[in-house]
Design a protein around this motif. Structure first.
Motif, mmCIF file in Angstrom:
data_model
loop_
_atom_site.group_PDB
_atom_site.id
_atom_site.type_symbol
_atom_site.label_atom_id
_atom_site.label_comp_id
_atom_site.label_asym_id
_atom_site.label_seq_id
_atom_site.Cartn_x
_atom_site.Cartn_y
_atom_site.Cartn_z
ATOM 1 N N GLY A 114 -59.611 19.108 -0.171
ATOM 2 C CA GLY A 114 -58.909 18.339 0.514
ATOM 3 C C GLY A 114 -58.320 19.126 1.805
ATOM 4 O O GLY A 114 -58.765 20.171 2.373
ATOM 5 N N SER A 115 -57.283 18.239 2.488
ATOM 6 C CA SER A 115 -56.829 18.748 3.914
ATOM 7 C C SER A 115 -55.314 18.885 3.899
ATOM 8 O O SER A 115 -54.595 18.276 3.089
ATOM 9 N N LEU A 116 -54.847 19.676 4.747
ATOM 10 C CA LEU A 116 -53.595 19.928 4.975
ATOM 11 C C LEU A 116 -53.194 20.322 6.443
ATOM 12 O O LEU A 116 -54.022 21.091 6.875
ATOM 13 N N LYS A 117 -52.101 19.857 7.062
ATOM 14 C CA LYS A 117 -51.855 20.243 8.370
ATOM 15 C C LYS A 117 -50.361 20.936 8.387
ATOM 16 O O LYS A 117 -49.322 20.323 7.924
ATOM 17 N N LEU A 118 -50.413 22.208 8.803
ATOM 18 C CA LEU A 118 -49.122 22.961 8.918
ATOM 19 C C LEU A 118 -48.602 22.977 10.307
ATOM 20 O O LEU A 118 -49.494 22.691 11.394
ATOM 21 N N SER A 119 -47.421 23.031 10.458
ATOM 22 C CA SER A 119 -46.632 22.815 11.661
ATOM 23 C C SER A 119 -45.690 24.138 11.925
ATOM 24 O O SER A 119 -45.308 24.585 11.131
ATOM 25 N N CYS A 120 -45.617 24.658 13.188
ATOM 26 C CA CYS A 120 -44.845 25.701 13.586
ATOM 27 C C CYS A 120 -43.974 25.383 14.668
ATOM 28 O O CYS A 120 -44.567 25.253 15.808
ATOM 29 N N ASP A 121 -42.675 25.189 14.423
ATOM 30 C CA ASP A 121 -41.775 24.723 15.649
ATOM 31 C C ASP A 121 -40.755 25.899 16.072
ATOM 32 O O ASP A 121 -40.042 26.463 15.086
ATOM 33 N N ALA A 122 -40.991 26.367 17.430
ATOM 34 C CA ALA A 122 -40.164 27.434 17.799
ATOM 35 C C ALA A 122 -39.050 26.766 18.714
ATOM 36 O O ALA A 122 -39.275 25.691 19.192
ATOM 37 N N SER A 123 -37.667 27.264 18.406
ATOM 38 C CA SER A 123 -36.751 26.813 19.215
ATOM 39 C C SER A 123 -35.718 27.965 19.652
ATOM 40 O O SER A 123 -35.966 29.124 19.227
ATOM 41 N N GLY A 124 -34.919 27.658 20.853
ATOM 42 C CA GLY A 124 -33.744 28.583 21.082
ATOM 43 C C GLY A 124 -34.175 29.038 22.670
ATOM 44 O O GLY A 124 -34.524 28.007 23.368
ATOM 45 N N SER A 125 -33.728 29.962 22.883
ATOM 46 C CA SER A 125 -33.981 30.383 24.465
ATOM 47 C C SER A 125 -35.228 30.861 24.784
ATOM 48 O O SER A 125 -35.555 32.269 24.979
#
Length: 121
Positions: free
Chosen positions: A16-27
């Motif tokens: 199967g398949s899977l998609k990961l996300s990486c969300d960066a926030s701040g200064s």
């Protein structure tokens, strides 16, 4: 002042398949590089894939041809598309961002808390 959060992990069947996300926030002024690492139980953390601000990429031999790393600079977000998953891919996946912060020309490394991926055989 900078936070990194992974999401998208879960339980999938082999193949199967899977998609990961990486969300960066701040200064954040810019993200100069973003990498995905993983750590399986009882094993060392290893590099899975990495992408630079110039869109150069590199992959671990074990995932070449199956995984694809990408980024959206405007959103400070990275992705890892995982296809043809194997039981050996089971691990906690971590995102690492090499960041230039607001008001600084120096680079800093930040890690997320990880997202768990389990592949059933």
């Amino acid at each position: 002042q900078v936070q990194v959060v992974e999401s998208g992990g879960g339980l999938v069947q082999a193949g199967g398949s899977l998609k990961l996300s990486c969300d960066a926030s701040g200064s954040i002024f810019s993200i100069n590089a973003l990498g995905w690492y993983r750590q399986a139980p009882g094993k060392q953390r290893e590099l899975v894939a990495r992408i630079t601000s110039g869109d150069s990429t590199n992959y671990a031999d074990s995932v070449k041809g199956r995984f694809t790393i990408s980024r959206d600079s405007a959103k400070n977000t990275g992705y890892l598309q995982m296809n043809s998953l194997k039981a050996e891919d089971t691990a906690v996946y971590y995102c690492n961002a090499l960041v230039r912060r607001d008001g600084s020309q120096l680079q800093y490394s930040y890690w997320g808390q990880g997202t768990r991926v389990t592949v059933s055989s």
